[in-house]
Design a protein around this motif. Sequence first.
Motif, short mmCIF file in Angstrom:
data_model
loop_
_atom_site.label_atom_id
_atom_site.label_comp_id
_atom_site.label_asym_id
_atom_site.label_seq_id
_atom_site.Cartn_x
_atom_site.Cartn_y
_atom_site.Cartn_z
N ALA A 75 8.69 -19.75 1.58
CA ALA A 75 10.04 -20.00 2.09
C ALA A 75 11.01 -18.93 1.62
N ARG A 76 10.87 -18.52 0.36
CA ARG A 76 11.79 -17.52 -0.18
C ARG A 76 11.50 -16.13 0.37
N LEU A 77 10.24 -15.88 0.65
CA LEU A 77 9.83 -14.54 1.06
C LEU A 77 9.32 -14.52 2.49
N ALA A 78 9.96 -15.32 3.35
CA ALA A 78 9.49 -15.38 4.74
C ALA A 78 9.52 -14.01 5.39
N GLU A 79 10.61 -13.28 5.20
CA GLU A 79 10.71 -11.94 5.79
C GLU A 79 9.72 -10.98 5.14
N VAL A 80 9.49 -11.16 3.86
CA VAL A 80 8.55 -10.29 3.16
C VAL A 80 7.13 -10.51 3.69
N TYR A 81 6.77 -11.77 3.90
CA TYR A 81 5.44 -12.05 4.44
C TYR A 81 5.30 -11.50 5.87
N LYS A 82 6.38 -11.55 6.61
CA LYS A 82 6.34 -10.99 7.96
C LYS A 82 6.09 -9.48 7.91
N LEU A 83 6.80 -8.80 7.02
CA LEU A 83 6.58 -7.36 6.85
C LEU A 83 5.17 -7.07 6.36
N MET A 84 4.66 -7.93 5.49
CA MET A 84 3.30 -7.74 4.99
C MET A 84 2.29 -7.86 6.12
N ASP A 85 2.49 -8.84 6.97
CA ASP A 85 1.57 -9.01 8.11
C ASP A 85 1.66 -7.82 9.06
N GLU A 86 2.87 -7.31 9.27
CA GLU A 86 3.01 -6.13 10.13
C GLU A 86 2.30 -4.93 9.53
N GLY A 87 2.47 -4.74 8.23
CA GLY A 87 1.79 -3.63 7.58
C GLY A 87 0.28 -3.76 7.64
N ALA A 88 -0.23 -4.98 7.46
CA ALA A 88 -1.67 -5.20 7.54
C ALA A 88 -2.19 -4.91 8.94
N ALA A 89 -1.41 -5.28 9.96
CA ALA A 89 -1.82 -4.99 11.34
C ALA A 89 -1.85 -3.49 11.60
N HIS A 90 -0.85 -2.77 11.11
CA HIS A 90 -0.85 -1.30 11.27
C HIS A 90 -2.03 -0.68 10.53
N ALA A 91 -2.33 -1.20 9.34
CA ALA A 91 -3.45 -0.65 8.58
C ALA A 91 -4.78 -0.90 9.30
N ALA A 92 -4.92 -2.07 9.91
CA ALA A 92 -6.15 -2.36 10.65
C ALA A 92 -6.33 -1.42 11.83
N ALA A 93 -5.21 -0.94 12.39
CA ALA A 93 -5.26 0.00 13.51
C ALA A 93 -5.20 1.45 13.05
N SER A 94 -5.33 1.69 11.74
CA SER A 94 -5.31 3.04 11.16
C SER A 94 -4.00 3.78 11.40
N ARG A 95 -2.93 3.04 11.53
CA ARG A 95 -1.60 3.66 11.63
C ARG A 95 -1.00 3.67 10.22
N TRP A 96 -1.40 4.67 9.45
CA TRP A 96 -1.10 4.66 8.02
C TRP A 96 0.38 4.88 7.73
N VAL A 97 1.05 5.68 8.51
CA VAL A 97 2.48 5.92 8.27
C VAL A 97 3.27 4.63 8.45
N GLU A 98 3.01 3.92 9.55
CA GLU A 98 3.71 2.66 9.79
C GLU A 98 3.33 1.60 8.75
N ALA A 99 2.05 1.60 8.37
CA ALA A 99 1.59 0.60 7.39
C ALA A 99 2.28 0.80 6.04
N THR A 100 2.28 2.03 5.54
CA THR A 100 2.91 2.27 4.24
C THR A 100 4.42 2.09 4.30
N SER A 101 5.03 2.36 5.44
CA SER A 101 6.46 2.12 5.58
C SER A 101 6.78 0.63 5.45
#
Length: 575
Positions: free
Chosen positions: A383-409
Motif C-alpha cells: 500500500a505504501r509503495l504502490a507506485e514503487v511496485y509499479k515501477l519495479m514491474d515496468e523495469g522487470a518487463a523491460h529487462a525481460a525484453a532486453s531493454r536495459w536502458v529503460e530497465a535501469t532507468s
Amino acid sequence: MNHVSKLASSFVLVSALALVPLHVHAAGELTQPSASASAAAAPAAPASLPELPKLQPIVLQEPDAAALQELDRVLERLTTGDARAKETARTAVAEVTPAVVPAVRARVQELRAGLDRKEAQGLLDDARKAGRKSLRDKEKAEKAEKGGKEKDKAGKDEKAAAKDDKASKDAKAPKKSKADKEKDKDAEDEGDWLEFVLASPKPKSDTWRDLVRLLAMERMLTAAGTTPAVRELLQMYSYFGELLRVDLQRQIGKLRDRAVPALIEGRQHDAKIVQRFASKQLDLLGRAIPGEAVGVTDPQVLADILRAYGRTRDVDAVRVILSFSNSDRIQLREAAREAIAAIGEPGIWQLRDAYLNQTGNKAPREFTWDRIARELFGMYDRARLAEVYKLMDEGAAHAAASRWVEATSAFDKVLARSPVFERRKEMAPAYVAHAKTLEEKEPAAALEMLRKALRLDPKGEGARKIEAEIAYLEGVTLIARGTPDKFPLTKAIELDPSNERAKRALASLEQERIAPQKSSLHRYVAASGVGLVALIAMIFLARRKPDAGRDAEGSRAGSNPPTPPAPDAPVAGAE
C-alpha cells in the motif's frame, strides 16, 4: 451351516473395521494431529513476503585504551589539580561524547569494589549541608541588597504567617516517618552535589577522591545522553543505592525523554530497587504507558523506545508498536518490526485484530504469529509503495525484453523512492547487462553500473564476477590514461579465472612497454625561450634607437657649425 455363515460374516465385518482408521481411542478421547502434520497442513508463506527483522541483543562494548586514559586524566585533574586544572576538567566533564560510556562502565566497576560507602555517605552529607548553608547565605545577601528594611519586615511577616499556616496543616496531617522526612529533605535539596563535594576538598582521603570520581562520571553519562548511557546510570543505582538515588533522579530529570527507553527496560531489571525506581521515574516523566511513551519528538529516541518494548516483550504495547510498522521513516518502521518479532507469540491476538482491520477478514486459523506479521507487513509495504511496485514491474518487463536502458532507468526511480526495497536483488542482472553495452564507448558509465549492481546484491552468486569486471575495467582505464597498473588486472583474474579479457590485457601489458604520454613541458620551455628572445630583441632595439638619434644630431652639427654673435651687435629687445 448357519453357525459357519455367522462366523464368516463376523470375520468380514472385523476385517472391514480394521481397515478403517480409528479416531476414537477411549471414551471422549479424540486423536490429535501431530505437530508435523499441522505444519504440513499449514500453507507455506509466499517467498514475496518480507522477512521479519531480528532485534539485536544488547552488547556491552569493551573500553578503548585511549578513552580510559583520557577519562583518568580528567578525573585526576578534578581531585588533585589546581583551580585552573579543575575548571578545565569541569568543562571536559560536560563535553564528553558517547564513546566515553564503556570507559565509565569499567571505572565504575572498580569503584563499586573499592568505595567505602559509609564514609562516602558521611562526606556527602557534610558537603551537602555546607553547600546548602552557602546557598542560603548567598540568597540572603542578594535579598538584602535588593530589598530594604521594610520589605524585609513584610517578608518576615509573610513567612511567619506562612509558618503558622504550615504548622496548623502539619498538626492536622498525619505524621511522617523519619525516612519520609529525609526523602522530602533530599527532594528539596538544591545545588550540584559535585560542586558541593569539590567545595570541601580532602585530597588526602581516598574515599573523597572516589566520591568525586563517581559523581563526575555520573555527569559524564548524563552529558552523553544516549540509551546505553542511561542504562549505566541505572546500573549505578543498583550498585550504590541510596547514596546516589536523589542525584540520579535529578540527572534523569535533565535527560527527560532521552531516558525513557532505558527506563522501560529498567522495569525488568534484575534488581528490584531498579525496577521500582524506573517505574517511578517513568510516572514522573509522564511516560508510564505505551501511548504516552511514544509521544516523543526525537526519531532516534522513539526507535529506542519501540525496541525497548520489544526487549521487555510488553504485550500491552503491541498495538502501539504496530502503528509504527508502516511508518514512512525507515528508522521507525524497522524498529517497530524488530519489536514485533521480539515479542512473538504473546502478541498473536493483537496481530489477528490488526489483520482483520486491514483486510476485513479473519486470519486463517493455521496462520502462526510470524505468518500473520509477515502478511501484515507485506500489505503495508504494497500500500505504501504502490507506485514503487509499479515501477519495479515496468523495469522487470523491460529487462525481460532486453531493454536495459529503460530497465535501469525504472530501477533507478525505485531505488530513489525506496533505497532498501526488498526486491532490489532482482535488479542487479539488468545493471550488469547495461554495463556490457557501455564498456567500449563509456567505460566510466559501465563502471558505475557494475558498482551499483554489486551494492544491490553483494553476496549473490554473481558477485565475484561483477567484482572481477570492475577490476578489469579499472585496469583498462588506467592503461588508457597512460598509467598502467597490473594490480587491477591480477585481481580480476583472481576473482574470476575465466575472465579471458583480463588475461589478454595483462599479457599485453607484460609484453609491450607502454610509452607514457609525452609531457607538454618542452612546449612550455620552447615558448618561454621564444618569448625571452623576443624580449631581448625588444630591449636591444629600444636601446639602439636613442643611440641612432644622437648620432644623427652629431653629424648635422659637424656639417653646419654655429656662427658666434658679433660683440657690438645690438641684442634684440634691448632698449
